[in-house]
Each structure stands twice: as C-alpha cells, then as structure tokens.
Design a protein around this motif. Sequence first.
Motif, short mmCIF file in Angstrom:
data_model
loop_
_atom_site.label_atom_id
_atom_site.label_comp_id
_atom_site.label_asym_id
_atom_site.label_seq_id
_atom_site.Cartn_x
_atom_site.Cartn_y
_atom_site.Cartn_z
N SER A 274 0.65 -1.25 0.04
CA SER A 274 -0.06 -0.12 0.03
C SER A 274 0.87 1.13 0.07
N ASP A 275 0.74 2.07 -0.98
CA ASP A 275 1.44 3.32 -1.14
C ASP A 275 3.06 3.16 -1.01
N GLY A 276 3.41 2.05 -1.79
CA GLY A 276 5.01 1.43 -1.73
C GLY A 276 5.55 1.04 -0.53
N THR A 277 4.61 0.69 0.34
CA THR A 277 5.23 -0.16 1.60
C THR A 277 4.67 -1.21 1.72
N VAL A 278 5.17 -2.29 2.22
CA VAL A 278 4.38 -3.73 2.65
C VAL A 278 3.92 -3.53 3.75
N ASN A 279 2.52 -4.16 3.97
CA ASN A 279 1.91 -4.11 5.35
C ASN A 279 2.30 -5.40 6.07
N GLY A 280 3.02 -5.37 7.03
CA GLY A 280 3.56 -6.56 7.80
C GLY A 280 2.41 -7.51 8.24
N GLY A 281 1.19 -7.12 8.62
CA GLY A 281 0.27 -8.00 8.88
C GLY A 281 -0.45 -8.70 7.85
N GLN A 282 -0.48 -8.21 6.70
CA GLN A 282 -1.11 -8.82 5.75
C GLN A 282 -0.03 -9.81 5.11
N LEU A 283 1.15 -9.44 5.09
CA LEU A 283 2.25 -10.36 4.40
C LEU A 283 2.44 -11.55 5.27
N GLY A 284 2.29 -11.25 6.70
CA GLY A 284 2.42 -12.62 7.70
C GLY A 284 0.88 -13.68 7.33
N LEU A 285 -0.02 -12.91 6.89
CA LEU A 285 -1.06 -13.90 6.60
C LEU A 285 -0.82 -14.68 5.28
N ILE A 286 -0.30 -13.97 4.23
CA ILE A 286 -0.22 -14.54 3.04
C ILE A 286 0.92 -15.54 3.24
#
Length: 656
Positions: A274-286
């Motif tokens: 989102s806006d050039g930054t990785v969301n840690g929570g969403q990445l953890g779920l993936i």
Amino acid sequence: MVKYPFSKKFVNLMIATALVVTPVAATVPVGGSVVEASEVTVDSFVNKLVSIYDQMDVTHKNTINSLKGELGDVNWSNVLGDLEDTIDGKTTTGKASEIATKVAEIVYSTEKTALNSAVTTFRSDYSDEFHTIFEGTVTVDDFLDFFLAFEAHMKSKSITELLSELSKANFDSSKFMEDNINQVVESSSKYTTLENNIKTHTGLTFNELFDMKSRLDTAVGLSETQKSELRAAFIEAVSKALDSGSVGGGIAPDTEVAVPTRPGVSADATSAISDGTVNGGQLGLIIADNANADRVNFNIQDSSSLKFPQAALEALVNAANDNLIVDIDVAKGSVSISAKELTASKLGELLDLAEGEEFEVEVSVASASTEEAAAATKRIEASPKGLKVRSDIVDFSFVVHAGDKSEEVKAFNSYVFRSIPVNNVTNVKNLVVYNVDGEPVAVPTKAEEKVVTFGTFNFSNYVVVEREPVVFPDLGNHWSKDAINDLSIRDVIEGFQDGEVKPRRVTTRAEFAAMLTRSLSLPEAGAYTNQFNDVQGSEWYVSALLPAVEAGLIVGRQNGTFAPNAPITREEAATIVSRALELFELREGALDSSKSLNQFSDKSAIANWATDAVEEAVQAGIIEGRANGSFDAKGDTQRAEVAAMIQRLLKKGDLL
C-alpha cells in the motif's frame, strides 16, 4: 486520447539524440588533448548519427546535404550575433565565419565518409583556434562528458513523464530542451563550471549555442514547413534505427519488464503493498497461507522502490521456510534476496540502534544518476573489448532507515540475484552484466531472451552488454570451446601474451584461485596477513587468492604453504569446487545420489581429507572421471578441464 506518430519505446532515444545533432555536438571532435577514451566516444556519436541518417529517405537526406551549398550566402553576423566579434577578437577578423562554416558542413553531412572527412578536417585545421578561444579551460573531454550526461538524463525519464510533456497542447520543443539542459547543468558542479567557462569565453550558455541551429536553418533558406518535415523525417529515422537495432541498447521495451525464470514455488504478496510500503500483518497472513512456498514475490511495475517496515521483515525472517527468497519486481529490473539477510540483529547494527528501536528497509531499482550513467557510458565505450550496451545502467540500492538516520547496505553474506531487461540482442549467449561503479567488471550472468539475471554479494550500478568471445588461435574445435567461450566473455579465462589460451596446459594453484574468484565475483578481501609462509603478499595472484581464502574455499596445505606454482590436482580442484557449492544453498535434489566414488577404479587413491568433497563434486556433475574408469585424484588439471568445471559450477548455481 492523444495519438503519437512514434512508439513509446524510442521516445527517450529520440529526444536524447536531438541534442547530439546540434552544432555544439558537431564540434565535439575539435582540437585539444584528445585521449583514447574520447576517440571511442566520438566514433560512437558519429556512428549513431550515421545509423539514423541511413534510415532516412533519399529525398530528405539530399535536402540536408544540399544545404552545404547554401553556406556561401549565409549572413554569419545574423547567425552568430555577438559571438562573431568575440571569436574574431581572440583570433583574426573573419575567423568566426570561417569556423562556423566548417561546423555547418559537419551539421549538414549525412554520409559517413563526408561526416568523417568534415570532422577530421575541422580537428586538424582549427585545434589552435579552439584552444585560443577557450584559453585551455574547456576541453574536448568536457564536451563529451556533458553530452553523455544529457543523453543519460533523458533516458532516465519515465515514459509517463515524457508523454506528459509531449501531450501538452502548447508543447514548446525549444523550452523542453532548454529545461532539460538546465537540469543537467544543475545536476553537478562540474557542468555548472563548464557552462560558466563557456559563457566566460563566448558569452553564451549551452542553450544559446543550441538556439544557433534554428537560426542557421533559417539562414540557409529552410522554411518553417521544411523544418517541420525534416524534424518528422528525423523522428521516423530514429524509430527505424532503433527497431533495426542499429542505434543500440539503453531503452526498455514497451511491455512490462520481463521476469526471469525462477526455481521453486512462489507466493504472490503484491496485495500486501500500500503506497509503496509492505503491510507486515497482511504479509504474515499470505506467508502463513503459503507455508510450502520457496519464494515470496512483490510486483510493482509503477514504482522503482519498495519499503519493508520492521513488521514485514519479521514476517519474512520468521517464515516456516528457513531458506525463503524474497523477489521484488519493478519496472527497471528485479531483486531476489534471502530472508536471512533481513534479520533485525544484522540490520539494526548498521545504525547502532537501541534494542526495540524501529527501522525499515527500502529496496530500490532505478536508472543510475545522470552523472554516474555518463561516467559509466564513457568507460564502456572506451573498453577495447567491443562492449555493446543492451540495457539501461541500473542502480540497485538497499537502504536501512530509522528516524533521521539512514545507512546504505553495499555488502551481503550471500548471493543477491538481480535482473535487468534487455533488447536489441543479437546473441543471447554473448550477454554479460558488468559492474560499472568503476572500471567495468564482469559478474556472473545468466541470460534469457528478454531479461538477464546476475548474482553478486554487492549492490552497485550494473549494465548488460553484448560482446563476442575472445578468438584464441589455438582453440579450434577443442572439446572445451563452449566453456572457454562462456568464460572469456566473462573475463574469467584470458589468453597468454602470444594470444593463445593453451587449453592443454596444466593449471597452477594460483591460476585456479584467480579464475575461481573472477568467476564467482567474490567480494574484495582485506589486507594480506601472512596466512601462507610461501606467499609474500605482493605476487600477482594475491588479490584474487584472498577473496577465495576469506570465503573458505582455499585453506592451504598442512605445512602452512599455499604452493602457488604447483599444479592443482584433481582432488584439490574438486575439494575447492565442493566448498564453492555451499555458496549457492542448493535445493534438495540438486545432487545425484546415485553417483558415488565406487564408480571409480582407483577410489582408494583419493586422500581421506578429499573423499566427501570429491563425491559431492561428482554428484553435482562438476567433475567427472577419466575415460578409463579412474578418477585420477593426484593427476594434474588442464586449463580446458578447469574451464569446464567452472562452467558447470556456475550453471549449478544459476549463474550461467
């Protein structure tokens, strides 16, 4: 929607070339102290112009060439303005119009013979005047450097940015050029100094020199309609030249950047951005949903960088797969890095952070800066190896941020793989990536049709080039020719003073160390600390030996010697290669367990310290036995055999 009479893929080159055909560019070969590097660059400019003119229809070429016949009637006072008095005052009356006429003959020449003749004549007849006018403060190299910087500046602009300018209803080409020239001048103090020196001695800026071309066109009788037609013809010629590959590389294709072929199962994590930054929570779920994935991929074609906050880094580091690879694909290329390189303990140390202090990582893949690209281009074109550029010069960077503190990471503990898109390629096998931070240095390269992948332990500026293998008169159709060709374009194997490669010559331990270090692009080592009692530290091979020692590939003999001039035995070579395999973190199944030392009739002759390593090298397909069924552990290793071993090693590590 606005329609453009040219494809997007050559917009950059079209505009970059626009300046090259001005009178200022035409005077580049004038006088002064011209070094060899400049000779090469001048030739490249001449060849570039001719390759474009060759695509122009005969009618328009004849129109341009015919303008030389109108020069006798030109009122040079109107064209040159105050510059005429300035030049005449420093030389002799009438010299300004004489010089201007010769410059115009260059500008209005489209054939290579005529152009070379005009340039050669100008250089020989007016070098003294050039020196007098500028009083030695402006050299040919200065002009060359500026034009390379301008070309690099234009190529660094995105297609979106260029089309945004070109689509304006009130688009002013002169203003467009003026703004971009100013941007280059302001990008570096040396270009500001150059323009100031030019203005001091001529009274004119770069832009004012550029404007003379328009006045000259009017003076030789070109109407506004004819100017427009010639401009359109030139644009079309550039298009044809680029499509035919005669202009050369440096322009990315229209389509999305090609992604290299990658082993293993990949989980797409692009949705976590989102806006050039990785969301840690969403990445953890993936990552949790793809526990068996070997890689995590982020694809952002509309940006040059991606930020990983600490939560995102922790999600990657703590993944179930300890060998997880992170793939980042952007418009200019891609980065593939092991999650092991992203630990808080390693990155936090760089900024001397207190425990618990937050930080983030920014990975960027962008065009090199104008000044860096200009310097790199000049070095590439000066190389005697015949390097042909097939990509943009790309700057890969990895920066750790914490508040107002930042630290760029240049060196890593494991290979970081990157890729760069290519085009106008003649032979894929002859592509190789060069590190161009300083003098061009080849790095391990694996080429595909549209993209080239390379692996090093460092981040830097890189470019893809195409070059022919070195022709060795004694190689012929030797069985090792393919391997030697692969290594010669990578500067791993070189010929002797007589030009021969001597494939049957026995390889010494020093020569083996040098070839191995070059082939793997091992990081530079520290100072020599007398690790071996028979090495002084000043020998030719020491700079190549030490990286292999620091990497743990070479440990020397039990008596404390290195024995640099001793032939390297087959069991020694196999042992070193086996250690090198550990650099690749090979996937399960990479070794053929059906092979063993039992297949060799002389396995008992293999030293105990070498048995495991020899077997691993055999299972990896790096080294084979003799035709008679033996391994010949104590036998010498020929240069051809070393070339084949290194070729197989690089292929095993996806580095060739």
